[in-house]
Design an enzyme around this catalytic site. Structure first.
Site, mmCIF file in Angstrom:
data_model
loop_
_atom_site.group_PDB
_atom_site.id
_atom_site.type_symbol
_atom_site.label_atom_id
_atom_site.label_comp_id
_atom_site.label_asym_id
_atom_site.label_seq_id
_atom_site.Cartn_x
_atom_site.Cartn_y
_atom_site.Cartn_z
ATOM 1 N N GLY A 255 0.840 -1.198 0.000
ATOM 2 C CA GLY A 255 0.000 0.000 0.000
ATOM 3 C C GLY A 255 0.860 1.226 0.000
ATOM 4 N N PHE B 214 1.441 3.307 2.280
ATOM 5 C CA PHE B 214 2.221 3.547 3.490
ATOM 6 C C PHE B 214 3.332 2.519 3.661
ATOM 7 C CE2 PHE B 214 -2.022 5.303 4.681
ATOM 8 C CZ PHE B 214 -1.634 6.627 4.718
ATOM 9 N N GLY B 215 3.348 1.484 2.793
ATOM 10 C CA GLY B 215 4.377 0.464 2.910
ATOM 11 C C GLY B 215 3.811 -0.912 2.615
ATOM 12 N N LYS C 35 3.544 -4.540 9.231
ATOM 13 C CA LYS C 35 3.522 -3.426 8.283
ATOM 14 C C LYS C 35 4.850 -2.699 8.355
ATOM 15 C CE LYS C 35 0.737 -0.356 6.048
ATOM 16 N NZ LYS C 35 -0.616 -0.276 5.620
ATOM 17 N N ASP D 234 -8.126 7.223 3.849
ATOM 18 C CA ASP D 234 -7.868 6.248 2.788
ATOM 19 C C ASP D 234 -8.759 5.028 2.971
ATOM 20 O OD1 ASP D 234 -6.793 5.298 0.468
ATOM 21 O OD2 ASP D 234 -4.935 4.581 1.373
#
Ligand SMILES: *[C@@H]1O[C@H](CO)[C@@H](O)[C@H](O)[C@H]1NC(C)=O
Ligand SMILES: *[C@@H]1O[C@H](CO)[C@@H](O)[C@H](O)[C@H]1NC(C)=O
Length: 766
Positions: free
Chosen positions: A457, A459-460, A476, A573
């Site tokens: 995604g 963000f990572g 994550k 999001d």
């Protein structure tokens, strides 16, 4: 909505001798059947009869619409027969004489007139003057405009003299066929030097409607009235506060009327026809009814929302739509450290009950004074002109607020909140978030191998991790771009760790080493929603009941983020791939709070960095970087429609047009065919009213203007309450038919699949 007709009036035809004249001289009179007609033939004055008892009155009406009586002389003293005569007495006053009753009505001329003349002007004003002393500056010694009945004509004033208390207001008829003064009056209120109009029901001493105060440009609670049908004029001086309107189009016959049910109406007749046009009515929407939501709540789309920091006094009543008990503070305020103000925009300001006004202060001074006085609960500018000025402060409950549409030029309201409600101060003592070392994480994820990667995604990347204890976790690994400093990161993580709700993915721990920033979440067996709903085979698993439960679950998670948690979190999001599903298909929102970590932790506002995903982004966010709770609501609406239809908004294609999913849904809904958009595989399991309700609520959430979209609490309420009549959705944001030839290629399904997985992080959006 109350529509009026005058059809039940029984007007005795005015027989024979119609005076062509517009005036009445000294030794003449008018009896039943005779009339005066204004020189341009607009208004007519004479006796008329109505009601069961055949009472007769002297009045003025439109000549082209005799049923439309705009003024009545003897409202309190009707004549029981048809023998009334209008003439002059010795003092030169107009009088209505009757053989039985004597003088039943008299004009109140300021002095004795030697040669009085009564004239019906083209404005509908009956005036009295003295031919004997006629000079250029002679004013009328009496005029009917000074004694309004239930109707305000152009040029007529409603007024208040603050010094003498003189008041001119509209008084409704008792009923449609009884002009005697009824229960409702519409009058100027002048509390604290700020005028506003109010409709009051006299017999029960109750306000039923108010326009909101004048802010230099308009009354804050109603649309700006300027139109060809009437241009409002407002005069404010030491001796007179008055309101009137002018009409500049000679073909329009406008008037403002307070009808016998207490509804204020702006009525227009066009080109001398009896065809009536009701332009505006107050109250017309349920939120116009005075104090409908009780204290400290805002009425929006017929529903009530507590102001942030407040909760319903009786939650049980509130849940079933009885809002009258209002809201009280969740956490009391007491001037303690960290208290601040929460801004509410585009709102009809609360009634001026316990307020103070200082016109000289600006907003900053206003804030300072209010924050130092512990009993000040809210403040606002009193005037919007020139960028805003004046200081209004409220000291009691906030009553009668309404969310307005974007057209209004009104001032924002700032409400005092405790530090914790504002999310500024959170105690961190109790949080023990396990800290993992990098080596442990590496071994759990086979050194971040591609084979362990679950998804990627903005963000990572997320990996499946198997801890040595046997526990499965989702790991994550945050991307390194534009990261905050270490301390800020820790703080944010600790804050996010406090967010706990069954519909949010639980944060289990974190790892901070060197450049690495890693978050550990609970592992979700059924991956994310997009793997199921957009897949032809897997979507069969999701029966309607399951989808409905998922929708409600997501909404509850969002409610927690928006309203019920200590921090107010805008997700920014929200999309199908961020809804994870556990072993029982319970939905859990993931990636919440990451927008904060990524350095954009303003509460609401504008950002240059647009984080989000095309297809789920609201117009104002995608185009201007403006985000708010309502941009999340937009994304939720998209998600809702995707869950019902089984189709992606972005990448949606239809053989007969090039609309996206939202527009497609809206067109079907407008056509009464909303059900056609439902996923075909639901045909064996769906509940028609639930599906239709979800579609309509989805459409309400994706409306173009943020202020039209409901708050998440109302959204849930609307989905769950099948008895509720829902508002009509306006057209969705991005309602444009794409040109197939030039479309971005996203209309092919295989393409969009990959595009949709990548969260967009756009620097310097525009
Ligand atoms: C009205 O009648 C009186 C008495 O009959 C008379 O003196 C006067 O001149 C009349 N006035 C007019 C304007 O005709
Ligand atoms: C707060 O303001 C109210 C209204 O102006 C005033 O009566 C009261 O004395 C003030 N309190 C303090 C502590 O200044």
């Amino acid at each position: 909505m109350v529509k009026i007709t005058f059809s039940i009036f029984i007007i005795i035809p005015k027989i024979g001798l119609s005076f062509a004249a517009d005036f009445l001289g000294m030794n003449s009179s008018i009896s039943h059947g005779e009339t005066l007609v204004s020189s341009d033939q607009t208004f007519e004055l004479g006796f008329f009869t109505l009601g069961n008892f055949n009472m007769s009155y002297l009045g003025i009406w439109y000549k082209f619409s005799p049923d439309t009586v705009v003024w009545v002389a003897n409202r309190n003293n009707p004549l029981a027969d048809h023998k009334g005569v209008l003439t002059f007495n010795n003092a030169g006053n107009l009088v209505i004489l009757n053989r039985l009753n004597g003088v039943v009505w008299s004009s109140k001329s300021s002095r004795i007139l030697q040669n009085p003349i009564a004239q019906l002007l083209d404005s509908g004003n009956l005036v009295l003057w003295d031919d004997f002393v006629l000079s250029s500056d002679e004013t009328y010694s009496w005029q009917s405009f000074d004694y309004p009945s239930d109707t305000l004509l152009a040029g007529m004033k409603l007024l208040l003299n603050p010094k003498t208390g003189l008041e001119r207001c509209l008084t409704a008829w008792k009923s449609m066929d009884d002009p005697s003064p009824g229960d409702y009056v519409h009058r100027l209120n002048y509390n604290q030097g700020l005028p506003q109009f109010e409709t009051v029901q006299l017999n029960v001493h109750r306000k039923t409607f108010r326009t909101g105060q004048w802010n230099g440009v308009q009354f804050v609670g109603i649309p700006n009235l300027s139109s060809p049908a009437g241009v409002p004029l407002f005069v404010q001086s030491e001796t007179e506060i008055s309101f009137m309107f002018e009409v500049h189009d000679k073909q329009l016959f406008s008037r403002i009327k307070l009808n016998s049910l207490g509804v204020l109406q702006l009525l227009v007749n066009r080109s001398r026809t009896a065809t009536l046009n009701v332009k505006l009515e107050f109250p017309s929407d349920p939120c116009d009814f005075y104090g409908r939501c009780g204290a400290n709540a805002i009425c929006r789309c017929s529903l009530c929302e507590c102001v942030k920091g407040f909760m319903p006094k009786s939650p049980d009543k509130w849940a079933v739509g009885d809002f009258s008990s209002g809201c009280h503070r969740t956490i009391p305020t007491n001037c303690s450290k960290g208290e601040g103000f929460w801004k509410i925009e585009v709102v009809k300001l609360p009634d001026l009950l316990e307020v103070t006004l200082d016109r000289r202060m600006n907003l900053k001074e206003c804030k300072d004074v209010c924050s130092k006085n512990c009993s000040c609960v809210a403040y606002a500018n009193s005037d919007v002109r020139g960028g805003g000025s004046g200081c209004l402060m409220w000291f009691g409950d906030l009553i009668d607020m309404k969310a307005l549409e974007g057209w209004n030029r009104v001032q924002s309201l700032y409400v005092r909140l405790s530090a914790s409600e504002l999310g500024l101060e959170i105690t961190k003592e109790d949080i023990d978030l396990p800290l993992y070392d990098l080596a442990t994480i590496k071994s759990a994820t086979s050194n971040f191998s591609i084979g362990n990667m679950i998804r990627l995604g903005g963000f990572g990347a997320v990996y499946k991790g198997n801890l040595s204890t046997g526990q499965l976790v989702a790991v994550k690994r945050l991307s390194k771009s534009s990261m905050q400093g270490l301390e800020e990161f820790k703080n944010e993580v600790l804050l996010i760790a406090q967010l706990q709700h069954r519909n949010l993915v639980g944060l289990l721990g974190c790892c901070i080493e060197g450049e690495e920033r890693i978050l550990l979440y609970e592992y979700m067996e059924n991956k994310s929603l997009n793997y199921l709903i957009f897949d032809q085979e897997k979507s069969l698993l999701l029966t309607w009941q399951r989808r409905f439960d998922i929708i409600i679950g997501i909404a509850r998670g969002l409610l927690y983020l928006h309203q019920d948690s200590k921090l107010q979190v805008i997700h920014r999001d929200l999309k199908a791939s961020n809804i994870l599903l556990d072993g029982d298909l319970n939905p859990k929102i993931s990636d919440f709070g990451l927008a904060r970590i990524f350095g954009a932790n303003e509460k609401e506002g504008r950002t240059k960095r647009v984080i989000g995903t095309y297809g789920y982004m609201s117009p104002e966010y995608a185009m201007d970087g403006k985000f708010s709770l309502k941009s999340d609501i937009y994304s939720f609406g998209v998600l809702l429609l995707e869950i019902v239809s089984g189709k992606r908004n972005r990448g949606f294609s239809h053989p007969s047009h090039h609309h996206n999913l939202l527009s497609h849904a809206w067109l079907l809904w407008s056509d009464g065919r909303a059900l056609e958009m439902m996923d075909e595989c639901l045909h064996s399991s769906f509940d028609r009213t639930q599906v239709e309700r979800c579609i309509q609520v989805g459409l309400l959430c994706v409306q173009k203007f943020p202020e039209d979209r409901p708050a998440i609490s109302s959204t849930i309420y609307m989905i769950l309450n099948s008895g509720l009549v829902l508002p009509k959705p306006k057209e969705p944001g991005f309602f444009i038919e794409r040109n197939s030839k030039y479309s971005d290629g996203a209309s092919s399904k295989s393409d969009s699949h990959t595009q949709n997985l990548v969260t967009l992080t756009m620097l310097e959006g525009r």
